[in-house]
Design a protein around this motif. Structure first.
Motif, mmCIF file in Angstrom:
data_model
loop_
_atom_site.group_PDB
_atom_site.id
_atom_site.type_symbol
_atom_site.label_atom_id
_atom_site.label_comp_id
_atom_site.label_asym_id
_atom_site.label_seq_id
_atom_site.Cartn_x
_atom_site.Cartn_y
_atom_site.Cartn_z
ATOM 1 N N ASP A 125 37.794 43.409 52.086
ATOM 2 C CA ASP A 125 38.129 44.792 51.880
ATOM 3 C C ASP A 125 37.782 45.414 50.517
ATOM 4 N N VAL A 126 37.241 44.371 49.502
ATOM 5 C CA VAL A 126 37.008 45.061 48.338
ATOM 6 C C VAL A 126 35.531 45.670 48.689
ATOM 7 N N ASP A 127 34.927 44.733 49.245
ATOM 8 C CA ASP A 127 33.302 45.238 49.331
ATOM 9 C C ASP A 127 33.313 46.430 50.188
ATOM 10 N N ALA A 128 34.230 46.815 51.116
ATOM 11 C CA ALA A 128 34.339 47.687 51.914
ATOM 12 C C ALA A 128 34.573 48.961 51.382
ATOM 13 N N ALA A 129 35.748 48.885 50.273
ATOM 14 C CA ALA A 129 36.167 50.076 49.527
ATOM 15 C C ALA A 129 35.268 50.301 48.567
ATOM 16 N N ARG A 130 34.512 49.622 48.026
ATOM 17 C CA ARG A 130 33.398 49.711 47.058
ATOM 18 C C ARG A 130 32.053 50.417 47.619
ATOM 19 N N MET A 131 31.784 50.053 48.755
ATOM 20 C CA MET A 131 30.678 50.606 49.595
ATOM 21 C C MET A 131 30.922 52.049 49.970
ATOM 22 N N ARG A 132 32.130 52.166 50.234
ATOM 23 C CA ARG A 132 32.275 53.792 50.636
ATOM 24 C C ARG A 132 32.760 54.796 49.426
ATOM 25 N N GLY A 133 32.811 54.060 48.207
ATOM 26 C CA GLY A 133 33.022 54.728 47.070
ATOM 27 C C GLY A 133 34.335 55.182 46.615
ATOM 28 N N ASP A 134 35.431 54.233 47.186
ATOM 29 C CA ASP A 134 37.029 54.547 46.982
ATOM 30 C C ASP A 134 37.343 53.756 45.887
ATOM 31 N N HIS A 135 37.137 54.204 44.751
ATOM 32 C CA HIS A 135 37.462 53.367 43.508
ATOM 33 C C HIS A 135 38.868 53.244 43.668
ATOM 34 N N ALA A 136 39.859 53.859 43.879
ATOM 35 C CA ALA A 136 41.348 53.629 44.042
ATOM 36 C C ALA A 136 41.421 52.560 44.721
ATOM 37 N N ALA A 137 41.117 52.451 46.055
ATOM 38 C CA ALA A 137 41.125 51.599 47.140
ATOM 39 C C ALA A 137 40.579 50.369 46.530
ATOM 40 N N THR A 138 39.301 50.332 45.925
ATOM 41 C CA THR A 138 38.653 49.200 45.255
ATOM 42 C C THR A 138 39.597 48.279 44.570
ATOM 43 N N LEU A 139 40.305 49.054 43.544
ATOM 44 C CA LEU A 139 41.308 48.383 42.729
ATOM 45 C C LEU A 139 42.543 47.751 43.493
ATOM 46 N N THR A 140 43.014 48.582 44.439
ATOM 47 C CA THR A 140 43.999 47.908 45.033
ATOM 48 C C THR A 140 43.810 46.842 45.908
ATOM 49 N N ALA A 141 42.363 46.858 46.404
ATOM 50 C CA ALA A 141 42.166 45.581 47.107
ATOM 51 C C ALA A 141 41.898 44.404 46.268
ATOM 52 N N ILE A 142 41.352 44.867 45.104
ATOM 53 C CA ILE A 142 41.191 43.589 44.097
ATOM 54 C C ILE A 142 42.419 42.819 43.771
ATOM 55 N N ASP A 143 43.448 43.977 43.310
ATOM 56 C CA ASP A 143 44.985 43.407 43.077
ATOM 57 C C ASP A 143 45.351 42.577 44.175
ATOM 58 N N ALA A 144 45.194 42.781 45.387
ATOM 59 C CA ALA A 144 45.882 42.070 46.557
ATOM 60 C C ALA A 144 45.095 40.880 46.514
ATOM 61 N N VAL A 145 43.641 40.453 46.238
ATOM 62 C CA VAL A 145 42.993 39.418 46.222
ATOM 63 C C VAL A 145 43.644 38.554 45.284
ATOM 64 N N VAL A 146 43.411 39.020 43.981
ATOM 65 C CA VAL A 146 43.690 38.043 42.834
ATOM 66 C C VAL A 146 45.107 37.636 42.893
ATOM 67 N N ALA A 147 46.239 38.636 43.477
ATOM 68 C CA ALA A 147 47.462 38.010 43.482
ATOM 69 C C ALA A 147 47.570 36.765 44.357
ATOM 70 N N GLU A 148 46.742 36.606 45.270
ATOM 71 C CA GLU A 148 46.993 35.542 46.374
ATOM 72 C C GLU A 148 45.966 34.505 46.001
ATOM 73 N N ARG A 149 44.923 34.997 45.277
ATOM 74 C CA ARG A 149 43.567 33.741 44.851
ATOM 75 C C ARG A 149 43.440 34.125 43.533
ATOM 76 N N PRO A 150 44.179 33.678 42.479
ATOM 77 C CA PRO A 150 43.803 33.865 40.959
ATOM 78 C C PRO A 150 42.574 33.573 40.623
ATOM 79 N N GLU A 151 41.881 32.711 41.383
ATOM 80 C CA GLU A 151 40.698 32.304 40.735
ATOM 81 C C GLU A 151 39.692 33.169 41.004
ATOM 82 N N TYR A 152 40.113 34.249 41.675
ATOM 83 C CA TYR A 152 39.100 35.475 42.103
ATOM 84 C C TYR A 152 39.159 36.578 40.961
ATOM 85 N N ARG A 153 39.706 36.218 39.731
ATOM 86 C CA ARG A 153 39.784 37.515 38.566
ATOM 87 C C ARG A 153 38.421 37.271 38.481
ATOM 88 N N HIS A 154 37.789 36.170 37.908
ATOM 89 C CA HIS A 154 36.368 36.223 37.399
ATOM 90 C C HIS A 154 35.286 36.919 38.302
#
Length: 405
Positions: free
Chosen positions: A233-262
């Motif tokens: 979901d992060v890559d899909a949002a980034r590829m279409r240039g939706d920066h707000a959606a990219t941040l939202t998708a990253i938040d969702a990933v890191v909330a579930e998988r903290p190791e993905y912060r880096h």
């Protein structure tokens, strides 16, 4: 993704500047970062393939150059090297294959097999034939082409061996069995491809070392494929240039998988730069403080360089942001002054100084990048030519009295 992959995978470089982005795609193969996975749930798993196994048959869609190889003869060594024309690392490996074919003529047959071409290139026999014909020095060996739609060789060889990225090479020893599987340009492997080929020719391959290389590479590929699924979901949002959606998708990933912060740091920083520059720079400082206090502290300088490249490559930076980028890049250069990372650090510094109107500093940094590129194995001949063209452009601007782009 393990740091060992930094030499040939562009996962940590995806947010660099315009010219640096282009160079990172050429210098460091992005095949493991953005290409679509060919294997699907509808396809049955292929049998596992490893060191000591008899290789599958070669039944390509087309033989592009050289004599067909219908079977692997005993008392002879073969290399089957899988490549894609759109992959910078594949292009880097092509001359190596020809060099080894010439060096061990009579004892070694090299077969280059084009795979995954439909993901980015023109998957036609005519296109691959033209690509090969235009590069005789890189294809002084046999070349074949996998079927771009059904991918039988990609499945029976690469996926059966838990391999995925290009280039991937298999060495078949004199006994007709596989004696090495891995990335042929990975100089940091405990048992390198070139050493394995030389040992196969002499009949003294270190099979235990080969297994260690294969197991480690397959493990890293498995981690990568898992990460790509997690970050879809992060890559899909980034590829279409939706920066707000990219941040939202990253938040969702890191909330579930903290190791993905880096893993998502540079992507988050890039998205923030599009939305709020001051928040982006505050985030960069916060992240470096977090790194300094944690288990990644020893990599702080390299991470600072990556952050610097991300900031420097963003369009329309304020002078304050440019200064911050310069600060981070200098830390990155201090930590990683050479190698592929050094090339990209100096290249990004040159582009930043050019944007700031400092042509002499831009030339000095570009000259350093060119010098490093000439000895860095990760840099292809095409990449080096582009670096040299940019240096010539900078020098011409200085001759014309230009102080800004």
């Amino acid at each position: 993704m393990p740091v060992r992959w930094a030499g040939w995978c562009s996962c940590s470089l995806q947010s660099a500047g315009r010219r640096v982005r282009r160079m990172s795609r050429i210098i460091l193969c992005a095949s493991l970062l953005t290409a679509a996975l060919v294997v699907t749930a509808a396809q049955p798993p292929s049998p596992r393939l490893g060191i000591g196994d008899v290789p599958p048959p070669l039944s390509p869609m087309a033989w592009i150059k050289g004599n067909q190889v219908t079977e692997f003869q005993s008392d002879h060594v073969y290399v089957v090297s899988f490549f894609a024309t759109w992959c910078g690392a594949s292009r880097q490996a092509m001359p190596l294959m020809s060099q080894l074919a010439r060096q061990h003529a009579g004892d070694l047959t090299v077969i280059g097999v084009n795979v995954r071409e439909s993901e980015r290139g023109d998957p036609s026999v005519e296109s691959i034939s033209r690509f090969v014909a235009e590069r005789p020095e890189s294809f002084d060996h046999i070349v074949a082409m996998d079927d771009p739609m059904t991918a039988p060789l990609f499945q029976s060889w690469m996926r059966s061996a838990d391999m995925y990225g290009t280039p991937t090479a298999f060495v078949i020893g004199r006994d007709g069995r596989i004696v090495w599987i891995g990335i042929p340009i990975d100089d940091r492997a405990v048992y390198t491809f070139e050493q394995a080929v030389a040992d196969a020719v002499s009949g003294s391959v270190n099979l235990d070392a080969s297994r260690a290389v294969h197991v480690e590479t397959a493990r890293e590929i498995s981690e990568y494929l898992e990460a790509r699924e997690v970050l879809a979901d992060v890559d899909a949002a980034r590829m279409r240039g939706d920066h707000a959606a990219t941040l939202t998708a990253i938040d969702a990933v890191v909330a579930e998988r903290p190791e993905y912060r880096h893993r998502t740091r540079d992507t988050r920083l890039s998205a923030l730069l599009h939305i709020d520059e001051s928040k982006a720079l505050a985030f960069a400082e916060q992240e470096l403080e977090f790194v300094s206090a944690g288990e990644l502290a020893e990599h702080r300088g390299r991470i600072a360089g990556s952050i610097g490249r991300t900031v420097a490559g963003h369009p329309d930076l304020s002078p304050a942001a440019q200064a911050w980028a310069l600060f981070y890049l200098r830390q990155g250069i201090e930590a990683e002054p050479e190698g592929s990372g050094g090339v990209l650090n100096w290249l990004s510094l040159a582009e930043l100084e050019h944007a700031r109107g400092h042509i002499d500093q831009a030339i000095a940094a570009q000259e350093r990048a060119v010098r490093l590129a000439r000895t860095a194995r990760e840099v292809t001949a095409e990449s080096l030519k582009e670096l040299e063209r940019t240096l010539s452009e900078y020098r011409a601007q200085r001759m014309d009295g230009a102080t800004s782009p």
